[in-house]
Design a protein around this motif. Structure first.
Motif, mmCIF file in Angstrom:
data_model
loop_
_atom_site.group_PDB
_atom_site.id
_atom_site.type_symbol
_atom_site.label_atom_id
_atom_site.label_comp_id
_atom_site.label_asym_id
_atom_site.label_seq_id
_atom_site.Cartn_x
_atom_site.Cartn_y
_atom_site.Cartn_z
ATOM 1 N N PHE A 19 -9.540 -8.236 5.887
ATOM 2 C CA PHE A 19 -10.280 -7.703 7.028
ATOM 3 C C PHE A 19 -9.456 -6.676 7.800
ATOM 4 C CE2 PHE A 19 -11.904 -7.667 11.389
ATOM 5 C CZ PHE A 19 -13.215 -7.300 11.136
ATOM 6 N N SER A 20 -8.130 -6.825 7.804
ATOM 7 C CA SER A 20 -7.302 -5.844 8.510
ATOM 8 C C SER A 20 -7.459 -4.462 7.887
ATOM 9 C CB SER A 20 -5.831 -6.275 8.524
ATOM 10 O OG SER A 20 -5.241 -6.132 7.252
ATOM 11 N N PHE A 21 -7.547 -4.409 6.561
ATOM 12 C CA PHE A 21 -7.791 -3.132 5.892
ATOM 13 C C PHE A 21 -9.205 -2.629 6.182
ATOM 14 C CE2 PHE A 21 -4.012 -4.324 3.679
ATOM 15 C CZ PHE A 21 -3.427 -3.129 3.288
ATOM 16 N N TRP A 22 -10.165 -3.540 6.179
ATOM 17 C CA TRP A 22 -11.554 -3.185 6.488
ATOM 18 C C TRP A 22 -11.622 -2.588 7.898
ATOM 19 C CZ3 TRP A 22 -16.127 -3.625 3.684
ATOM 20 C CH2 TRP A 22 -17.312 -3.462 4.398
ATOM 21 N N ALA A 23 -10.956 -3.245 8.846
ATOM 22 C CA ALA A 23 -10.983 -2.766 10.229
ATOM 23 C C ALA A 23 -10.377 -1.368 10.333
ATOM 24 C CB ALA A 23 -10.229 -3.741 11.135
ATOM 25 N N TRP A 24 -9.290 -1.140 9.624
ATOM 26 C CA TRP A 24 -8.645 0.171 9.652
ATOM 27 C C TRP A 24 -9.520 1.240 8.995
ATOM 28 C CZ3 TRP A 24 -5.054 1.827 5.273
ATOM 29 C CH2 TRP A 24 -4.599 3.130 5.468
ATOM 30 N N LEU A 25 -9.987 0.959 7.776
ATOM 31 C CA LEU A 25 -10.675 1.989 6.997
ATOM 32 C C LEU A 25 -12.167 2.116 7.289
ATOM 33 C CD1 LEU A 25 -8.855 1.363 3.615
ATOM 34 C CD2 LEU A 25 -8.536 3.300 5.175
ATOM 35 N N ARG A 26 -12.798 1.040 7.729
ATOM 36 C CA ARG A 26 -14.249 1.084 7.932
ATOM 37 C C ARG A 26 -14.661 1.034 9.401
ATOM 38 N NH1 ARG A 26 -17.352 -0.487 3.294
ATOM 39 N NH2 ARG A 26 -19.085 0.121 4.622
ATOM 40 N N LEU A 27 -13.798 0.454 10.232
ATOM 41 C CA LEU A 27 -14.152 0.316 11.645
ATOM 42 C C LEU A 27 -13.354 1.260 12.546
ATOM 43 C CD1 LEU A 27 -14.453 -3.587 11.866
ATOM 44 C CD2 LEU A 27 -16.263 -1.902 11.434
ATOM 45 N N GLY A 28 -12.491 2.085 11.924
ATOM 46 C CA GLY A 28 -11.743 3.067 12.694
ATOM 47 C C GLY A 28 -10.621 2.522 13.545
ATOM 48 N N ARG A 29 -10.133 1.313 13.232
ATOM 49 C CA ARG A 29 -9.015 0.755 13.986
ATOM 50 C C ARG A 29 -7.722 1.466 13.595
ATOM 51 N NH1 ARG A 29 -12.999 -2.311 14.891
ATOM 52 N NH2 ARG A 29 -13.027 -3.764 16.589
ATOM 53 N N SER A 30 -6.683 1.233 14.357
ATOM 54 C CA SER A 30 -5.366 1.827 14.113
ATOM 55 C C SER A 30 -4.812 1.387 12.761
ATOM 56 C CB SER A 30 -4.405 1.368 15.220
ATOM 57 O OG SER A 30 -3.074 1.599 14.858
ATOM 58 N N PRO A 31 -4.060 2.264 12.100
ATOM 59 C CA PRO A 31 -3.406 1.867 10.840
ATOM 60 C C PRO A 31 -2.435 0.696 11.028
ATOM 61 C CG PRO A 31 -3.276 4.249 11.141
ATOM 62 C CD PRO A 31 -3.858 3.679 12.401
ATOM 63 N N TYR A 32 -2.016 0.459 12.253
ATOM 64 C CA TYR A 32 -1.110 -0.665 12.515
ATOM 65 C C TYR A 32 -1.770 -2.019 12.238
ATOM 66 C CZ TYR A 32 2.065 2.704 14.541
ATOM 67 O OH TYR A 32 2.902 3.771 14.722
ATOM 68 N N TRP A 33 -3.094 -2.043 12.146
ATOM 69 C CA TRP A 33 -3.799 -3.267 11.777
ATOM 70 C C TRP A 33 -3.375 -3.750 10.391
ATOM 71 C CZ3 TRP A 33 -8.466 -6.084 13.294
ATOM 72 C CH2 TRP A 33 -8.776 -5.919 14.646
ATOM 73 N N VAL A 34 -2.910 -2.837 9.563
ATOM 74 C CA VAL A 34 -2.536 -3.181 8.193
ATOM 75 C C VAL A 34 -1.267 -4.033 8.143
ATOM 76 C CG1 VAL A 34 -1.824 -2.187 5.979
ATOM 77 C CG2 VAL A 34 -3.721 -1.191 7.236
ATOM 78 N N VAL A 35 -0.373 -3.874 9.102
ATOM 79 C CA VAL A 35 0.907 -4.598 9.079
ATOM 80 C C VAL A 35 0.694 -6.120 9.091
ATOM 81 C CG1 VAL A 35 3.101 -4.961 10.269
ATOM 82 C CG2 VAL A 35 2.162 -2.642 10.040
ATOM 83 N N PRO A 36 -0.007 -6.670 10.074
ATOM 84 C CA PRO A 36 -0.232 -8.123 10.004
ATOM 85 C C PRO A 36 -1.094 -8.511 8.806
ATOM 86 C CG PRO A 36 -1.457 -7.185 11.839
ATOM 87 C CD PRO A 36 -0.571 -6.098 11.301
ATOM 88 N N GLY A 37 -1.945 -7.591 8.370
ATOM 89 C CA GLY A 37 -2.761 -7.862 7.187
ATOM 90 C C GLY A 37 -1.910 -8.051 5.946
ATOM 91 N N MET A 38 -0.893 -7.235 5.799
ATOM 92 C CA MET A 38 -0.004 -7.360 4.640
ATOM 93 C C MET A 38 0.780 -8.670 4.697
ATOM 94 S SD MET A 38 1.145 -3.377 4.279
ATOM 95 C CE MET A 38 2.318 -3.679 2.982
ATOM 96 N N VAL A 39 1.201 -9.049 5.881
ATOM 97 C CA VAL A 39 1.889 -10.334 6.036
ATOM 98 C C VAL A 39 0.944 -11.467 5.670
ATOM 99 C CG1 VAL A 39 2.961 -11.908 7.708
ATOM 100 C CG2 VAL A 39 3.512 -9.459 7.765
ATOM 101 N N SER A 40 -0.285 -11.374 6.138
ATOM 102 C CA SER A 40 -1.287 -12.392 5.843
ATOM 103 C C SER A 40 -1.548 -12.501 4.338
ATOM 104 C CB SER A 40 -2.579 -12.065 6.590
ATOM 105 O OG SER A 40 -3.526 -13.088 6.427
ATOM 106 N N LEU A 41 -1.604 -11.367 3.647
ATOM 107 C CA LEU A 41 -1.821 -11.391 2.195
ATOM 108 C C LEU A 41 -0.614 -11.979 1.459
ATOM 109 C CD1 LEU A 41 -3.706 -8.015 1.761
ATOM 110 C CD2 LEU A 41 -4.637 -10.324 1.483
#
Length: 110
Positions: A19-41
């Motif tokens: 969802f962190s990638f979805w939020a970044w790429l589809r919902l226009g959130r900051s690319p920083y959303w990916v950092v906790p997403g990668m940890v979560s994965l």
């Protein structure tokens, strides 16, 4: 029981990471959303190694059903879209399949 808990935690970690990638790429959130997403994965992948199974592929296959059910829970809780009877029926079929994969008798001979 341990396997069920690990699968549920893994599903939550995977969905949150994706969802962190979805939020970044589809919902226009900051690319920083990916950092906790990668940890979560990474936590998701580590959790799957905690499952008691003689083969990784079998553990992953059975996990798929839990992921489907957790995804429908996410659909309802986060996206405010209630799963319909087809969603629930499909999830039930998947859970039965996961049970067969995990609990089916295994032959000692390969």
């Amino acid at each position: 029981m341990k396997t069920a808990i690990v699968y549920v935690l893994a599903a939550l970690a995977e969905i949150a990471g994706c969802f962190s990638f979805w939020a970044w790429l589809r919902l226009g959130r900051s690319p920083y959303w990916v950092v906790p997403g990668m940890v979560s994965l990474a936590v998701f992948a580590w959790l799957l190694t905690r499952v008691d199974s003689d083969a990784a592929g079998r553990a992953y296959a059975a996990y798929g059903a839990v992921y489907i059910c957790a995804s429908l829970g996410w659909l309802w809780a986060v996206e405010s879209t209630r799963p319909d009877r087809w969603d629930l029926g499909g999830a039930a079929v998947c859970l039965v399949g996961a049970g067969i994969i995990l609990l089916g008798p295994r032959s000692l001979a390969a």
